[in-house]
Each structure stands twice: as structure tokens, then as C-alpha cells.
Design a protein around this motif. Structure first.
Motif, PDB file in Angstrom:
ATOM      1  N   UNK A 271     110.762  79.215  25.856  1.00  0.00           N
ATOM      2  CA  UNK A 271     112.112  78.852  25.388  1.00  0.00           C
ATOM      3  C   UNK A 271     112.083  78.085  24.061  1.00  0.00           C
ATOM      4  N   UNK A 272     110.882  77.816  23.561  1.00  0.00           N
ATOM      5  CA  UNK A 272     110.732  77.092  22.282  1.00  0.00           C
ATOM      6  C   UNK A 272     111.024  78.053  21.120  1.00  0.00           C
ATOM      7  N   UNK A 273     111.708  77.601  20.059  1.00  0.00           N
ATOM      8  CA  UNK A 273     111.863  78.466  18.870  1.00  0.00           C
ATOM      9  C   UNK A 273     110.491  78.893  18.356  1.00  0.00           C
ATOM     10  N   UNK A 274     110.326  80.185  18.122  1.00  0.00           N
ATOM     11  CA  UNK A 274     108.978  80.744  17.873  1.00  0.00           C
ATOM     12  C   UNK A 274     108.477  80.553  16.452  1.00  0.00           C
ATOM     13  N   UNK A 275     109.389  80.610  15.479  1.00  0.00           N
ATOM     14  CA  UNK A 275     108.930  80.538  14.085  1.00  0.00           C
ATOM     15  C   UNK A 275     109.147  79.153  13.512  1.00  0.00           C
ATOM     16  N   UNK A 276     108.126  78.680  12.787  1.00  0.00           N
ATOM     17  CA  UNK A 276     108.201  77.357  12.166  1.00  0.00           C
ATOM     18  C   UNK A 276     108.616  76.316  13.205  1.00  0.00           C
ATOM     19  N   UNK A 277     107.999  76.349  14.344  1.00  0.00           N
ATOM     20  CA  UNK A 277     108.350  75.492  15.484  1.00  0.00           C
ATOM     21  C   UNK A 277     108.368  74.012  15.077  1.00  0.00           C
ATOM     22  N   UNK A 278     109.525  73.347  15.268  1.00  0.00           N
ATOM     23  CA  UNK A 278     109.635  71.956  14.825  1.00  0.00           C
ATOM     24  C   UNK A 278     108.799  70.995  15.671  1.00  0.00           C
ATOM     25  N   UNK A 279     108.603  69.801  15.126  1.00  0.00           N
ATOM     26  CA  UNK A 279     107.906  68.735  15.856  1.00  0.00           C
ATOM     27  C   UNK A 279     108.640  68.405  17.158  1.00  0.00           C
ATOM     28  N   UNK A 280     109.969  68.234  17.026  1.00  0.00           N
ATOM     29  CA  UNK A 280     110.779  67.896  18.198  1.00  0.00           C
ATOM     30  C   UNK A 280     111.626  69.108  18.556  1.00  0.00           C
ATOM     31  N   UNK A 281     111.411  69.658  19.738  1.00  0.00           N
ATOM     32  CA  UNK A 281     112.121  70.882  20.099  1.00  0.00           C
ATOM     33  C   UNK A 281     112.057  71.063  21.616  1.00  0.00           C
ATOM     34  N   UNK A 282     112.555  72.207  22.100  1.00  0.00           N
ATOM     35  CA  UNK A 282     112.473  72.498  23.534  1.00  0.00           C
ATOM     36  C   UNK A 282     111.014  72.696  23.906  1.00  0.00           C
ATOM     37  N   UNK A 283     110.566  72.045  24.973  1.00  0.00           N
ATOM     38  CA  UNK A 283     109.182  72.189  25.430  1.00  0.00           C
ATOM     39  C   UNK A 283     109.179  72.468  26.927  1.00  0.00           C
ATOM     40  N   UNK A 284     108.974  73.727  27.253  1.00  0.00           N
ATOM     41  CA  UNK A 284     108.893  74.108  28.672  1.00  0.00           C
ATOM     42  C   UNK A 284     107.656  74.993  28.850  1.00  0.00           C
ATOM     43  N   UNK A 285     106.442  74.382  28.772  1.00  0.00           N
ATOM     44  CA  UNK A 285     105.222  75.195  28.854  1.00  0.00           C
ATOM     45  C   UNK A 285     105.121  75.905  30.190  1.00  0.00           C
ATOM     46  N   UNK A 286     104.566  77.122  30.162  1.00  0.00           N
ATOM     47  CA  UNK A 286     104.488  77.902  31.402  1.00  0.00           C
ATOM     48  C   UNK A 286     103.056  78.038  31.909  1.00  0.00           C
ATOM     49  N   UNK A 287     102.096  77.345  31.290  1.00  0.00           N
ATOM     50  CA  UNK A 287     100.702  77.380  31.775  1.00  0.00           C
ATOM     51  C   UNK A 287     100.326  75.996  32.287  1.00  0.00           C
ATOM     52  N   UNK A 288      99.336  75.960  33.202  1.00  0.00           N
ATOM     53  CA  UNK A 288      98.900  74.653  33.712  1.00  0.00           C
ATOM     54  C   UNK A 288      98.290  73.835  32.580  1.00  0.00           C
ATOM     55  N   UNK A 289      97.609  74.518  31.655  1.00  0.00           N
ATOM     56  CA  UNK A 289      97.026  73.842  30.487  1.00  0.00           C
ATOM     57  C   UNK A 289      98.129  73.177  29.649  1.00  0.00           C
ATOM     58  N   UNK A 290      99.183  73.955  29.355  1.00  0.00           N
ATOM     59  CA  UNK A 290     100.287  73.417  28.552  1.00  0.00           C
ATOM     60  C   UNK A 290     100.997  72.273  29.265  1.00  0.00           C
TER      61      UNK A 290
END
Ligand code: NAD
Ligand code: AKB
Length: 314
Positions: free
Chosen positions: A124-143
Motif C-alpha cells: 500500500x506504500x507509494x511505489x515511486x520515489x517513496x517518501x521518508x514518511x508514508x504508509x507502511x504496511x509490510x507484508x513479510x515477517x522480515x519487513x
């Protein structure tokens, strides 16, 4: 001169970080450590300790023995390996961090470097030029472990005045030591096939863009961040770092400029889903503004160095 401990020193980053730190601070000032025994001849010119970061007593013993002031904590399971063993990945990636953060909270050590990753971002994070502060919903255990780690670093910095500094590394490209089980590993593996004159079976699809960086840029950034004045470090979670962005097809075409017969086949596996959840490029203006980050290596230069130096003997 301060004493530095590198934990997870035998891995892809650790091997080159120890070399870089020893060049800067002197070989006896930098203690390399890893759960693996001291077999790495590249680390043999200075002190080495066999250390499991989950063994808190041994960690304290090593820190006291060498009067350590700074710890670079690199031990972790990376994205692809972590998906195969989520429970242990969470334990290693989180407990290892707490063991080191608590040493700083108690005033035993003064400064910590802990790496985060572009894996903190998700679908759900913006894919291009991803900002420092943005949506963060990682889908891996690592993330998930890296995002949780970032929140804890900021918490320890704000609540306990712990001087912890961090970078969200992109995929790192190097020839000194092999990568340790990540999704971006293809961008190293491909050079070994090219050097052997073999076809490369790529585990990502040809049009998957990912942020990457040549290792020398990453090591310089890490040491610069750690050596910057405390007031310049405004972000205590982790800094975005961009580097270069390319797809497997783009790096393949770059390699073909010098190896025109090189062939590639695309056979995406479970890592494709991980790659699809990550950004294609990163906005790293905060790192540039706060502590002067500047990369030197573009795709052409990176490929040239890799093709010259990757060793396929033995
Ligand atoms: P790696 O897998 O190559 O190296 C990790 C090292 O940690 C290995 O030498 C391993 O033996 C050691 N280790 C494992 N368990 C340990 C334990 N319990 N105690 C002590 N040592 C232990 O990983 P790397 O690529 O060098 O990554 C280092 C750090 O940088 C990790 O936190 C990783 O998430 C982060 N990072 C790496 C990349 C990359 O592209 N390499 C990108 C983003 C973030
Ligand atoms: C991985 O692919 O897991 C690492 C990373 C980008 O964190 N290289």
C-alpha cells in the motif's frame, strides 16, 4: 581511540564494513564478531570473537572485555530466509536488537548502528520515489521485524536518550562476500553466471524495479551517518537511502554491453511476491539534507566493477 564491535561481521555487509572501519579507526580498534567461527580470512587482520547475539551474557562479556563504545548490529535473517522460518526470524531480529539497545540504555555503550531495509514498506506504500514518511504496511515477517525495530529505536532514542542511528538499506551489490538470503540477491547472483559464461535463471520477472546500491556507497553512508554530529541526526527511526533503481532486464542489458553472449531466463518464485510489495525507487532527501548523503555509483559503474572483480574460482 574508541573501540567498535561489529556483530554479524562475516556476512555480506559485515565483511566490508569491518574492512572500512579498520581502515578508518585502526585494525585493533574494531572487533569483528559472528555466530560463525573465525574462518573468514578477510577479517583475520584484527580481533575476532565468536558471539551469538541472542546470548546476552556473552555479549556483555565481549563488550566489557574490549571496553566497547559503539556496536554495529548486523546479525539478522533476511527477507527470503525469514519467510521460511518466521518465528525464529522474529526472535533473532528483535531480541538481538533489544540486547544491544539495553546495553546503551544502561550506559554501557555509547552509540549503536542498526540497519533497517526498504522491506519496511508494503503493497500500500507509494511505489515511486517513496517518501521518508508514508504508509507502511509490510507484508513479510522480515519487513514487520524491521518496522518494529525502527519504532523501538526511536522509542529508546526519545525515552532513554540512546544514540541509535539507522539506514533503510536498499538491495546491496558486492563481490567480497555472498548475500545471505534476500530478495534482492539476484542482482549479485547474475554476475556469477555472467562470469561463468552460464545462462542465468532469474527468480524475479524481467520488469520488477527495485532500489539497489553498490556496497562502497552503503559503507561510506553508514560510517558518515555514525560520524555525523549528534544534532544533525533528526530521524531516529531510520533514514531512506535511494541509490540506483533498475529491473532484472535493465541490469541484464547493462551486462550484455561487455558480455554480448550472456543469456537470461525468467522463472519467478516466491520471492516475486516479496519484490512486488516493495518500492521501485526511494526519496532520500532527508539523508542528503541532514548528514550529506551522496551516492557515487550508477548502474554502469557498478556492473563494470562487479564484472572485473567477481571471482568464480574454487
Ligand atoms: P548476511 O546474512 O549476509 O549476514 C548476517 C551475518 O549475521 C552472518 O554472517 C551470520 O552468520 C550472522 N549471524 C546470524 N545469526 C547470528 C547470531 N545469532 N549472532 C551473531 N551473528 C549471527 O546479512 P547482510 O546482508 O550482511 O545484512 C546485515 C544487516 O543489514 C541485516 O540486518 C539486514 O537485514 C540488513 N540489510 C541488508 C541488506 C542487503 O542487501 N544485504 C539490505 C537491507 C538491510
Ligand atoms: C533482502 O532482499 O532481504 C535484503 C533487503 C533489501 O533488506 N537485501
Amino acid at each position: 581511540m574508541k573501540k567498535i564491535l561489529v556483530v554479524g561481521a562475516s556476512g555480506q555487509i559485515g565483511t566490508e564494513l569491518v574492512i572500512g572501519l579498520r581502515k578508518r579507526f585502526g585494525k585493533d580498534q574494531v572487533i569483528a564478531s559472528d555466530i560463525a567461527p573465525a574462518t573468514q580470512d578477510k577479517l583475520a587482520n584484527g580481533p575476532y570473537e565468536e558471539l551469538d547475539i541472542l546470548d546476552n551474557d556473552k555479549l556483555s562479556e565481549v563488550v566489557n572485555k574490549h571496553k566497547i563504545e559503539e556496536v554495529y548490529l548486523l546479525a539478522a535473517l533476511l527477507s527470503a530466509t525469514a519467510e521460511k522460518n518466521p518465528g525464529f526470524a522474529w526472535k533473532l531480529n528483535m531480541d538481538g536488537l533489544f540486547n544491544v539497545l539495553n546495553l546503551a540504555k544502561e550506559g554501557v555503550i555509547k552509540k549503536i548502528f542498526w540497519p533497517s531495509s526498504i522491506a519496511v514498506f508494503g503493497p500500500t506504500t507509494p511505489k515511486e520515489n517513496t517518501p521518508q514518511l508514508t504508509i507502511m504496511e509490510p507484508s513479510t515477517v522480515y519487513g514487520i521485524s524491521k518496522l518494529a525495530g525502527e519504532r523501538w529505536c526511536e522509542y529508546y532514542a526519545k525515552q532513554y536518550n540512546v544514540d541509535v542511528r539507522s539506514i533503510r538499506y536498499p538491495g546491496l551489490i558486492s563481490y567480497t562476500s555472498l548475500p545471505g538470503g534476500g530478495t534482492t540477491d539476484y542482482a549479485v547472483d547474475i554476475f556469477y553466471s555472467a562470469k561463468r559464461g552460464e545462462k542465468y535463471n532469474c527468480f524475479l520477472s524481467k520488469d520488477t524495479p527495485l532500489p539497489m546500491m553498490y556496497m562502497e556507497d552503503a559503507i561510506n553512508a553508514t560510517i558518515n551517518l555514525m560520524e555525523s554530529p549528534i544534532d544533525s541526526i533528526k530521524i531516529r527511526s531510520s533514514y531512506n537511502l535511494g541509490g540506483i533503481s533498475f529491473t532484472p532486464e535493465q541490469i541484464y542489458n547493462e551486462i550484455r554491453k561487455t558480455n554480448p553472449d550472456f543469456e537470461i531466463e525468467y522463472q519467478p518464485d516466491f520471492r516475486q511476491k516479496i519484490a512486488d510489495s516493495w518500492p521501485g525507487s526511494i526519496d532520500d532527501s532527508d539523508a542528503k539534507n541532514d548528514w550529506g548523503w551522496k551516492g557515487e555509483f550508477d548502474l554502469g559503474k557498478t556492473c563494470q566493477i562487479m564484472l572485473e572483480n567477481v571471482s568464480v574460482e574454487g
